[in-house]
Design an enzyme around this catalytic site. Structure first.
Site, short mmCIF file in Angstrom:
data_model
loop_
_atom_site.label_atom_id
_atom_site.label_comp_id
_atom_site.label_asym_id
_atom_site.label_seq_id
_atom_site.Cartn_x
_atom_site.Cartn_y
_atom_site.Cartn_z
N GLY A 28 0.70 -0.39 -1.54
CA GLY A 28 2.04 -0.82 -1.93
C GLY A 28 2.34 -2.22 -1.44
O GLY A 28 1.58 -2.81 -0.66
N SER A 29 3.48 -2.76 -1.88
CA SER A 29 3.79 -4.16 -1.59
C SER A 29 3.99 -4.43 -0.11
O SER A 29 3.56 -5.47 0.40
CB SER A 29 5.04 -4.58 -2.37
OG SER A 29 6.16 -3.80 -2.01
N GLY A 83 3.76 1.94 3.93
CA GLY A 83 5.16 1.85 3.58
C GLY A 83 5.68 3.22 3.15
O GLY A 83 4.93 4.19 3.05
N ILE A 84 6.99 3.30 2.90
CA ILE A 84 7.61 4.55 2.47
C ILE A 84 8.63 4.26 1.38
O ILE A 84 9.06 3.12 1.19
CB ILE A 84 8.30 5.30 3.63
CG1 ILE A 84 9.32 4.41 4.33
CG2 ILE A 84 7.30 5.85 4.60
CD1 ILE A 84 10.10 5.10 5.43
N ASP A 85 9.04 5.32 0.67
CA ASP A 85 10.08 5.19 -0.36
C ASP A 85 11.44 5.61 0.17
O ASP A 85 12.44 4.96 -0.10
CB ASP A 85 9.72 6.03 -1.58
CG ASP A 85 8.42 5.56 -2.23
OD1 ASP A 85 8.12 4.36 -2.13
OD2 ASP A 85 7.71 6.40 -2.81
N GLY A 97 5.41 5.80 -4.37
CA GLY A 97 5.86 4.83 -5.36
C GLY A 97 4.74 3.93 -5.85
O GLY A 97 4.78 3.42 -6.97
N GLU A 104 -3.10 8.89 0.25
CA GLU A 104 -2.29 8.55 1.42
C GLU A 104 -2.03 9.79 2.27
O GLU A 104 -2.05 9.73 3.50
CB GLU A 104 -0.97 7.93 0.98
CG GLU A 104 -1.10 6.50 0.47
CD GLU A 104 0.20 5.95 -0.05
OE1 GLU A 104 0.32 4.72 -0.14
OE2 GLU A 104 1.11 6.74 -0.39
N LYS A 122 15.59 2.01 2.68
CA LYS A 122 14.77 3.23 2.63
C LYS A 122 15.36 4.38 3.45
O LYS A 122 14.93 5.52 3.33
CB LYS A 122 13.35 2.93 3.13
CG LYS A 122 12.62 1.82 2.37
CD LYS A 122 12.43 2.18 0.92
CE LYS A 122 11.38 1.33 0.23
NZ LYS A 122 11.77 -0.02 -0.04
#
Length: 232
Positions: A28-29, A83-85, A97, A104, A122
């Site tokens: 992810g970004s 990362g997380i959503d 996402g 993961e 978030k």
């Protein structure tokens, strides 16, 4: 998340990395910013090995000369950085996402410690989704019908006008959770359906989360941990 915040989180996360570690590298970004910083750390003489959670992460790590291990080669994983959503006050997390939720989740379950990076948006009182549900393409009509019979909004994830396909060759349904009272139970219910590989509800909760508050990076500790976190 602003690029400056991503950079701040990446620099703070690098401080958690020690020579000789085997790292789980998320997707992810936000994680891309961390992997860029990790590449600089390796270039400066740091020694780690990574286990990637997606083909995208593999490609980035290789470009930056970060040594990689397959899951079979890794005797253990010291630390996952990802990362997380969404995350709620009890550290229950939604992820996926970026489309790599299955890999993961496997890497997270194998890791000794988990560190997630998240901006203030978030953090939520209740997990509202969308909840990614990774499915076999053949089972799509069955799973969609099951969810719509529960009066839930379901969207097939797309990319460039075509169904998004995971690295494992599966589809993703994004499910709105506004009508779901117990997300954990709902995720377990979905896992029992034939054709559902995984959901973006992560049973394994993070040990720590890095976020940015008022221009400073703060580390938050899981409620069950004795260290209360603080500024990084």
């Amino acid at each position: 998340m602003y690029e400056q915040e991503k950079k701040m989180l990446a620099e703070a996360a690098i401080k958690q990395v020690k020579n000789g570690m085997i790292l789980g590298l998320g997707t992810g970004s936000t994680t891309r910013s961390f992997i860029d910083a990790l590449g600089e750390w390796v270039k400066a003489g740091g020694e780690v090995q990574g286990v990637a959670t997606s083909n995208e992460t593999v490609e980035q790590a290789k470009r930056l000369n970060i040594p990689l291990l397959s899951l079979e080669e890794a005797t253990h994983i010291d630390l996952v950085i990802d990362g997380i959503d969404q995350i709620d006050p009890r550290f229950r997390v939604l992820k996926g996402g970026g489309g790599a939720l299955f890999r993961e989740k496997v890497v997270a379950l194998m890791s000794r410690e988990i560190l997630y990076l998240a901006d203030a948006s978030k953090f939520v009182h209740h997990l509202t989704g969308p909840l990614p549900v990774e499915i076999d393409a053949f089972a799509r009509p069955y799973v969609e019908r099951y969810l719509r019979d529960k009066q839930l909004d379901v969207t097939l994830r797309e990319h460039d006008g075509q169904p998004f396909v995971t690295d494992g060759g599966h589809l993703i349904l994004d499910v709105d959770l506004e009508r779901v009272q117990d997300v954990r139970h709902f995720a377990q219910e979905l896992k029992s359906l034939t054709g559902v590989l995984e959901t973006g509800y992560f049973e394994r909760q993070p040990d720590h989360v890095l976020t940015v508050e008022q221009g400073k990076v703060r580390q938050l500790a899981h409620p069950n941990l004795r260290d209360g976190g603080g500024l990084v």
